[in-house]
Scaffold this motif. Structure first.
Motif, PDB file in Angstrom:
ATOM      1  N   GLU A  51       5.062  -1.321 -14.009  1.00 12.50           N
ATOM      2  CA  GLU A  51       3.593  -1.358 -14.042  1.00 12.50           C
ATOM      3  C   GLU A  51       3.013   0.056 -14.115  1.00 12.50           C
ATOM      4  O   GLU A  51       1.844   0.282 -13.805  1.00 12.50           O
ATOM      5  N   ASP A  52       3.874   1.038 -14.470  1.00 10.31           N
ATOM      6  CA  ASP A  52       3.446   2.419 -14.720  1.00 10.31           C
ATOM      7  C   ASP A  52       2.996   3.169 -13.476  1.00 10.31           C
ATOM      8  O   ASP A  52       2.176   4.079 -13.563  1.00 10.31           O
ATOM      9  N   LEU A  53       3.516   2.796 -12.327  1.00 15.71           N
ATOM     10  CA  LEU A  53       3.240   3.615 -11.144  1.00 15.71           C
ATOM     11  C   LEU A  53       4.262   4.748 -11.119  1.00 15.71           C
ATOM     12  O   LEU A  53       5.466   4.492 -11.196  1.00 15.71           O
ATOM     13  N   PRO A  54       3.809   5.994 -11.008  1.00 15.10           N
ATOM     14  CA  PRO A  54       4.731   7.139 -11.110  1.00 15.10           C
ATOM     15  C   PRO A  54       5.510   7.402  -9.825  1.00 15.10           C
ATOM     16  O   PRO A  54       5.278   8.396  -9.151  1.00 15.10           O
ATOM     17  N   VAL A  55       6.382   6.470  -9.471  1.00 18.98           N
ATOM     18  CA  VAL A  55       7.177   6.669  -8.255  1.00 18.98           C
ATOM     19  C   VAL A  55       8.654   6.773  -8.626  1.00 18.98           C
ATOM     20  O   VAL A  55       9.120   6.120  -9.553  1.00 18.98           O
ATOM     21  N   VAL A  56       9.366   7.599  -7.864  1.00 19.48           N
ATOM     22  CA  VAL A  56      10.779   7.843  -8.120  1.00 19.48           C
ATOM     23  C   VAL A  56      11.537   7.701  -6.810  1.00 19.48           C
ATOM     24  O   VAL A  56      11.058   8.145  -5.769  1.00 19.48           O
ATOM     25  N   SER A  57      12.711   7.078  -6.894  1.00 18.17           N
ATOM     26  CA  SER A  57      13.536   6.960  -5.700  1.00 18.17           C
ATOM     27  C   SER A  57      14.338   8.236  -5.532  1.00 18.17           C
ATOM     28  O   SER A  57      14.944   8.720  -6.501  1.00 18.17           O
ATOM     29  N   VAL A  58      14.326   8.789  -4.317  1.00 14.25           N
ATOM     30  CA  VAL A  58      15.065  10.040  -4.108  1.00 14.25           C
ATOM     31  C   VAL A  58      16.284   9.864  -3.218  1.00 14.25           C
ATOM     32  O   VAL A  58      17.095  10.764  -3.094  1.00 14.25           O
ATOM     33  N   ALA A  59      16.414   8.687  -2.590  1.00 18.75           N
ATOM     34  CA  ALA A  59      17.618   8.433  -1.794  1.00 18.75           C
ATOM     35  C   ALA A  59      17.724   6.948  -1.518  1.00 18.75           C
ATOM     36  O   ALA A  59      16.710   6.263  -1.367  1.00 18.75           O
ATOM     37  N   ALA A  60      18.957   6.449  -1.445  1.00 22.40           N
ATOM     38  CA  ALA A  60      19.178   5.061  -1.061  1.00 22.40           C
ATOM     39  C   ALA A  60      19.325   5.015   0.455  1.00 22.40           C
ATOM     40  O   ALA A  60      20.246   5.594   1.000  1.00 22.40           O
ATOM     41  N   VAL A  61      18.436   4.343   1.113  1.00 25.86           N
ATOM     42  CA  VAL A  61      18.481   4.308   2.582  1.00 25.86           C
ATOM     43  C   VAL A  61      19.434   3.216   3.052  1.00 25.86           C
ATOM     44  O   VAL A  61      20.246   3.427   3.941  1.00 25.86           O
ATOM     45  N   VAL A  62      19.327   2.050   2.455  1.00 25.94           N
ATOM     46  CA  VAL A  62      20.303   0.990   2.708  1.00 25.94           C
ATOM     47  C   VAL A  62      20.860   0.574   1.356  1.00 25.94           C
ATOM     48  O   VAL A  62      20.117   0.223   0.451  1.00 25.94           O
ATOM     49  N   ARG A  63      22.171   0.603   1.239  1.00 26.80           N
ATOM     50  CA  ARG A  63      22.796   0.498  -0.074  1.00 26.80           C
ATOM     51  C   ARG A  63      23.081  -0.932  -0.517  1.00 26.80           C
ATOM     52  O   ARG A  63      23.567  -1.150  -1.613  1.00 26.80           O
ATOM     53  N   GLN A  64      22.903  -1.871   0.360  1.00 25.04           N
ATOM     54  CA  GLN A  64      23.195  -3.265  -0.002  1.00 25.04           C
ATOM     55  C   GLN A  64      22.004  -4.151   0.360  1.00 25.04           C
ATOM     56  O   GLN A  64      21.211  -3.789   1.219  1.00 25.04           O
ATOM     57  N   PRO A  65      21.960  -5.312  -0.253  1.00 30.50           N
ATOM     58  CA  PRO A  65      20.855  -6.207   0.055  1.00 30.50           C
ATOM     59  C   PRO A  65      20.897  -6.649   1.511  1.00 30.50           C
ATOM     60  O   PRO A  65      21.955  -6.960   2.039  1.00 30.50           O
ATOM     61  N   ASP A 105       0.793  -1.213   0.000  1.00 30.14           N
ATOM     62  CA  ASP A 105       0.000   0.000   0.000  1.00 30.14           C
ATOM     63  C   ASP A 105       0.838   1.283   0.000  1.00 30.14           C
ATOM     64  O   ASP A 105       0.473   2.242  -0.678  1.00 30.14           O
ATOM     65  N   PRO A 106       1.981   1.345   0.725  1.00 32.68           N
ATOM     66  CA  PRO A 106       2.758   2.590   0.717  1.00 32.68           C
ATOM     67  C   PRO A 106       3.113   3.049  -0.691  1.00 32.68           C
ATOM     68  O   PRO A 106       2.929   4.215  -1.034  1.00 32.68           O
ATOM     69  N   LEU A 107       3.589   2.115  -1.495  1.00 34.67           N
ATOM     70  CA  LEU A 107       3.939   2.457  -2.876  1.00 34.67           C
ATOM     71  C   LEU A 107       2.743   3.040  -3.613  1.00 34.67           C
ATOM     72  O   LEU A 107       2.828   4.053  -4.303  1.00 34.67           O
ATOM     73  N   LYS A 108       1.612   2.370  -3.447  1.00 33.59           N
ATOM     74  CA  LYS A 108       0.410   2.817  -4.145  1.00 33.59           C
ATOM     75  C   LYS A 108      -0.021   4.190  -3.653  1.00 33.59           C
ATOM     76  O   LYS A 108      -0.495   5.020  -4.427  1.00 33.59           O
ATOM     77  N   LEU A 109       0.156   4.394  -2.352  1.00 31.34           N
ATOM     78  CA  LEU A 109      -0.287   5.668  -1.792  1.00 31.34           C
ATOM     79  C   LEU A 109       0.602   6.811  -2.256  1.00 31.34           C
ATOM     80  O   LEU A 109       0.112   7.912  -2.511  1.00 31.34           O
ATOM     81  N   VAL A 110       1.902   6.542  -2.390  1.00 32.52           N
ATOM     82  CA  VAL A 110       2.796   7.566  -2.931  1.00 32.52           C
ATOM     83  C   VAL A 110       2.431   7.829  -4.380  1.00 32.52           C
ATOM     84  O   VAL A 110       2.317   8.966  -4.818  1.00 32.52           O
ATOM     85  N   ALA A 111       2.215   6.758  -5.124  1.00 27.08           N
ATOM     86  CA  ALA A 111       1.859   6.896  -6.539  1.00 27.08           C
ATOM     87  C   ALA A 111       0.573   7.693  -6.697  1.00 27.08           C
ATOM     88  O   ALA A 111       0.440   8.506  -7.614  1.00 27.08           O
ATOM     89  N   ALA A 112      -0.372   7.467  -5.787  1.00 28.96           N
ATOM     90  CA  ALA A 112      -1.658   8.157  -5.873  1.00 28.96           C
ATOM     91  C   ALA A 112      -1.593   9.567  -5.305  1.00 28.96           C
ATOM     92  O   ALA A 112      -2.588  10.286  -5.315  1.00 28.96           O
ATOM     93  N   GLY A 113      -0.416   9.958  -4.785  1.00 30.94           N
ATOM     94  CA  GLY A 113      -0.263  11.293  -4.239  1.00 30.94           C
ATOM     95  C   GLY A 113      -0.861  11.473  -2.864  1.00 30.94           C
ATOM     96  O   GLY A 113      -1.060  12.591  -2.394  1.00 30.94           O
ATOM     97  N   LYS A 114      -1.195  10.347  -2.240  1.00 38.30           N
ATOM     98  CA  LYS A 114      -1.842  10.429  -0.933  1.00 38.30           C
ATOM     99  C   LYS A 114      -0.819  10.769   0.157  1.00 38.30           C
ATOM    100  O   LYS A 114      -1.149  11.441   1.120  1.00 38.30           O
ATOM    101  N   VAL A 115       0.410  10.292   0.009  1.00 43.03           N
ATOM    102  CA  VAL A 115       1.479  10.657   0.941  1.00 43.03           C
ATOM    103  C   VAL A 115       2.692  11.126   0.135  1.00 43.03           C
ATOM    104  O   VAL A 115       2.872  10.735  -1.024  1.00 43.03           O
TER     105      VAL A 115
END
Ligand SMILES: Nc1ncnc2c1ncn2[C@@H]1O[C@H](COP(=O)(O)OP(=O)(O)OP(=O)(O)O)[C@@H](O)[C@H]1O
Ligand SMILES: Nc1ncnc2c1ncn2[C@@H]1O[C@H](COP(=O)(O)OP(=O)(O)OP(=O)(O)O)[C@@H](O)[C@H]1O
Ligand SMILES: [Mg+2]
Ligand SMILES: [Mg+2]
Lengths: 237, 260, 310, 237, 260
Positions: free
Chosen positions: C82-96, C56-66
């Protein structure tokens, strides 16, 4: 009686865990659970209050929705036929599909959890209330009409009181479902509540705390069901 | 039993009725009720007595034929306004006390204050010998008492035409006699027009000015038997030869001339 | 300049950030920044929210809700395909952090040992794809591995030997918990068997936010950076802050979280670059790998999947 | 009728999505869902079969358990009083607490999902059946005794047929709950099934496929409920 | 009505009974049933007639007192074996056809093949005038027909003592008369001992060898009135002065000497 039965269950559980040496991270003995519950005593208040509020609000709204729906279904056979499949469908939709919608509509407020509680608890009330309304005897209805009753009077003085016992039967089930519904609702994102707590405890493998919250949930469910039972006494002879 | 009281206050003219998907129950039923007379309707089970009463009460709509109230055609709502129907089965509301059940009629009219209603209902209960169980619930009453309460509730609707569907059928003979007597008393006081169904021939003859016999087969005519014993009638009447003779006549009418 | 303008408390911009999970060690720097007022200094009135059980977080960002959410690089790739308009703005943890885990005594030392064994994974198909690729890379036959989606009960499944390996557990969370339950865990790292060295956690925003409200993005990432710097200098203090805050809601286990943070810190630090810095190469590799392995049906433009805040 | 109602709902939904321009990853229009469903047509068979099997097995076992419990509750007031709170408690325990136990008992076989379906669906059957048994009139029982009926005969010829309509009323609810129970059960671990599929689709952001599986679940629930309704005709006059 | 038939086949000796938490319903009730005689029990509503019948049937246990069957004390199970009780209310099973409802009795005995049972049940239905509705369900029957089916079901239990609780109360007068006649016929054929409750005084006198009057207040004695009209009795009997005289006597007994 209830109390004794639950005590007996806890005793058997404790014994089973000790005899079969079940790992505490799977099923902790009730003694451990009670100790964990006591240790975390300062925390419970807010979580209980939150889940309780969600469940109560959910139950209240469920009653309202169920009332309106079943009155509609009482008044029109067409409406009953139309609403019935929707009722069933509403119970077979997995939460996973509608959770984003709930969050978009209700945000991260208490209402998204209340909505889940409603979704879980309105169904048995509608079904029972509907059955109650259909059990009104035609002779009584004729009697009321002949005595000059209006449609509203027939509802208020005959149909509703006739359906009341069924209503309470449904409400009793719904009370249990409202609690679990609120708990599940808390998975939609919450920072408080027994469902929230249970989930965190589970994720951190703090099984004793997990079961402590389960204990509280069970007691809450029982209290709600018995409260309905008690209320019923006041309304139904 | 003559003079102004003999006007036909209510007339059923060629009434036909059948339940959907069933063959006809009533076919061309014609009869008249005389103002302030006591009419008893008898007939075999399933003949359509209850159905006929519901039609008269305006609870059902006749397929054909008309009802006349005081000479002019009366549709369902007019019949509903001018009559009251007391069903055959137990229609007390189990969640209300006896008093509240009786007060229901007044509540539905909704013109009186709670005290007034209570007073009137209690007065009536009193005259029914039900004062002591005013606060009891129907399931605490014997079948007989229940019927009496229902009767009281019906009487409280102040209309000229009473339609009573076997009001005494659940009463034991003792109470039944008391109730018959009481009914005669009340009726003689305000003389409403009554159409009452019964299965009890003694009761029919004791109460009635006119006994109407509904035939078992739809289509045959409704026969009327005038009962002219002087009023007020004593219960000893039923042991008198004249009464026994009338009884024999009525039973033979009912059995269609065939003596079994 | 920006910051000075936005300092007046009246103009505080309210925004909600959905975390990837309930608050734990990985979020210490965020709470540190919040506590020290770095966000409010930047004119942001930030509220952190735990996520729902799903995406849901991804969807909510995509929907502009958060405005912001912490998500996973792989999920961002999936979402963009899948065409969700989300962009990464920072790497929080850089490794798997998600690594293949087996019991120490299971005899499974390398991916190909999994042949004929049971691998449980946590509902994300990509994890299965990862393990299959590792087995193949190691010369084994992935078809001989039995996979089960075991939902959320990763740890009980292993502890009770219902599965021989799990994929989906975090090295910083599940591993210490296993240790605390007396089970030693062998971690088989994906990068040793051909998996991309992707970013586990990233901070995401809506495309629209990135284009039209870049100031907020910059302000947030910069404030977050300050928090990270402080945490790097004094991890224990940051962690204690988090633990006391969480104490009101849920009693986190201090030792587990401490171990967790110790594992996390080196994986979060961007070294020479500012904290959160992302490279095109990382995104390109992840996207290519996922497309090549059938995890996404259409490939994405890696360039558009992220931005860097200077 | 049912079909028309559902069609109307789909139409309204399609219009709403188009008018309010709702993002397809939140709520896809039904047309997209149907297209996705068609595109994935080869996949559904196994998932439907799996969830269907789980739900049916769950419902069958629920009936058995509910039957035994309510017969016990009919025979002994003590037992009724003892079992009643446990029934309620069983409905307020969050799955999260017992899922590890289910996995230990049933492993990742179909039975762990069946167990969840049972847990969700046996409750309404017990409650309804219990009510049905209690509605047997004492006069009929006296009549049977006087005609020389044994206890078993009274049960077989009087009590059970009297309770049958209630049983079916409960079963109808239970049918819907068995489907959703099986779906939720699949989250405990599965490689097949509509619940598994839904979750997978959700994680892959394939909201159209998610809703495609929801559609199928709804239809399955409706089919089961109507099947119960139809069965009832054969048993209850 | 004399000779071997006069033995007391069933005796209730000082029976006391009260429902838990209620005051006593029956107090020191004593009466005897003569072999192959027809006994009718009358009494006001709520006097405990149904309760007394259930006690006789072995469905209830007397608090005090004993029942004697053929001279020896009979406990509940013995009474259950030797008698059959037909309740007052509708106890037909709505999910069974008329035929199946009647066959229930035979099924419960379980000694016969399905065909035999069906044959016997059909024969009985025939003699009840119910052949045509053998395949109907109870809710398709009139109240009268229902009662007849229940009656048939009860009669099929082949025991010496029949305990009938107002079997004809739901019948219209026509059917009621037919049923009374039929009952007399059947009863005269196999002459089982009958104890039947009724509210209808004509019916009581027409059918009974002995009318038992249960007092309204527990504690008073049960009065017995011998009815010695010659059998077979015609229905014209009720119009004869001797009958009317008996009726007056019985009604006065019922009303406790007070003539209302
Ligand atoms: N609601 C109904 N729907 C269909 N048929 C009905 C309905 N009510 C009555 N009937 C049928 O109509 C006929 C007449 O019924 P009604 O109840 O009027 O008879 P009745 O003379 O009052 O009989 P009783 O003396 O037994 O009360 C019967 O054959 C009955 O089966
Ligand atoms: N199951 C019961 N529990 C408690 N009280 C009862 C029960 N059955 C009957 N009674 C009471 O016992 C008394 C006798 O009832 P009973 O039914 O035997 O009277 P009856 O003479 O058959 O009346 P009726 O002529 O109305 O059928 C009544 O006061 C009644 O309220
Ligand atoms: Mg009638
Ligand atoms: Mg009785």
């Amino acid at each position: 009686m209830t109390f004794l039965v639950l005590l007996a269950v806890l005793l058997v559980w404790e014994l089973m865990v000790r005899i079969f040496d079940i790992a505490p991270y799977i099923l902790p003995p009730p003694s451990d659970v009670l100790i964990a519950m006591w240790d975390a005593r300062d925390l419970w208040g807010q979580h209980i209050w939150m889940t309780w509020s969600e469940a109560m609000l959910g139950l209240a709204i469920s009653m309202l929705i169920a009332f309106l729906m079943s009155v509609a279904m009482l008044r029109s056979l067409q409406l009953r036929k139309a609403l019935y499949p929707l009722l069933i469908v509403s119970q077979t939709i997995p939460l996973i599909a509608i959770s984003p919608i709930f969050i978009i509509w209700f945000d991260y407020t208490i209402w998204s959890k209340v909505a889940v509680a409603v979704l879980w608890s309105f169904f048995p009330i509608v079904i029972s209330l509907n059955e109650g309304f259909r059990s009104v005897s035609p002779e009584r209805r004729e009697m009321m009409i002949s005595l000059g009753a209006s449609r509203l009077q027939i509802f208020r003085l005959l149909e509703w009181p006739t359906a009341l016992p069924s209503f309470f039967a449904g409400l009793k089930m719904a009370a249990a479902y409202a609690v679990i519904g609120a708990t599940v609702g808390e998975w939609l994102g919450a920072e408080r509540g027994l469902g929230f707590f249970a989930r965190r405890a589970s994720n951190n493998m703090q099984t004793d705390l997990l079961f402590a919250s389960v204990f509280i949930l069970c007691v809450m469910g029982l209290l709600m069901v018995y409260a309905v039972k008690y209320m019923k006494r006041g309304f139904v002879r | 039993m003559s003079g102004e009281g003999d006007a036909n206050v209510f007339v059923a003219d060629n009434i036909c009725f059948g339940f959907p998907g069933k063959r006809s129950v009533l076919d061309q039923v014609t009869f008249a009720l005389k103002e302030r007379h006591f009419h008893v309707l008898v007939g075999p089970s399933g003949a359509g007595k209850s159905t006929l009463l519901k039609l008269c009460a305006g609870l059902l709509n006749a397929k054909e034929g008309t009802f006349l109230l005081n000479g002019s055609a009366a549709d369902c709502s007019q019949r509903l306004m001018q009559s009251v129907y007391m069903p055959q089965s137990d229609t007390l509301l189990p969640w209300r006390t006896v008093l509240d059940n009786v007060m229901l009629t007044l509540e539905l009219q909704g013109k009186q204050s709670a005290e007034e209603m209570q007073e009137r209902a209690m007065a009536l209960l009193d005259s029914f010998g039900l004062r002591d169980c005013a606060d009891a619930y129907p399931d605490q009453l014997s079948g007989g008492m229940k019927q009496r309460v229902m009767f009281a509730r019906t009487m409280l609707k102040n209309v000229p035409l009473l339609l009573l569907d076997e009001p005494f059928s659940a009463l034991d003979s003792l109470t039944r006699k008391q109730m018959q007597r009481w009914l005669l008393d009340v009726w003689q006081r305000d003389r409403r027009t009554v159409l009452m169904v019964t299965h009890d021939i003694d009761e029919a003859l004791l109460l009635a000015d006119t006994v109407l016999v509904l035939p078992s087969e739809p289509g045959e005519t409704v026969q009327a038997l005038e009962v002219t014993f002087a009023r007020p009638r004593s219960f000893e009447l039923i042991y008198e030869p004249a009464f026994v003779e009338r009884k024999r006549l009525l039973e033979h009418m009912l059995l269609g001339g065939d003596n079994l | 300049g920006d910051e000075a303008e936005q300092k007046s408390p009246q103009k505080q911009k309210q925004l909600t950030v959905i975390l990837d999970w309930y608050p734990n060690a990985v979020h210490s720097f965020l709470y540190d920044a919040l506590d020290k007022g770095y966000f409010s200094d930047a004119g942001l009135d930030v509220e952190f929210k735990p996520p729902a059980d799903t995406n849901d977080p991804l969807k909510l960002v995509a929907a502009g809700k958060v405005k912001f959410a912490i998500s996973y690089q792989n999920q961002v790739v999936t979402a963009r395909s899948e065409d969700l308009p989300v962009v990464s703005v920072a790497a929080v943890v850089r490794q798997p952090l998600t690594q293949l885990m087996t019991a120490d005594n299971s005899g499974i030392q390398r991916p190909r040992d999994l042949e004929g064994r049971k691998v449980g994974y946590s509902s994300i198909e990509l994890y299965r794809t990862f393990v299959e690729a590792m087995v193949r890379e190691d010369g084994g036959d992935p078809k001989k591995v039995k996979f089960i989606d075991i939902g959320w009960d990763l740890i009980p499944a292993m502890l009770n030997k219902k599965v021989d390996a799990i994929m989906g557990g975090f090295v910083n969370h599940e591993k210490p918990i296993f240790a605390s339950k007396g089970m030693n865990i062998n971690v088989i790292e994906g990068k040793n068997y051909g998996l991309p060295d992707y970013y586990e956690l990233v901070l995401i925003a809506n495309e629209d936010t990135v284009q039209n409200d870049r100031a907020t993005v910059d302000a947030f990432v910069k404030a977050m950076r300050k928090g990270f710097t402080d945490m790097k200098q004094n991890p224990q203090k940051s962690l204690d802050l988090l633990l006391t805050k969480q104490m009101e809601q849920f009693p986190l286990k201090a030792d587990i979280e401490k171990q967790s943070l110790e594992i996390l810190l080196p994986k979060m630090d961007a070294g020479d670059q500012p904290y959160g810095w992302q490279t095109l190469q990382s995104w390109q590799t992840a996207a290519d790998w996922m497309f090549a392995n059938g995890a996404i049906k259409k490939t994405i433009d890696a360039q558009k999947a992220f931005i860097n805040v200077e």
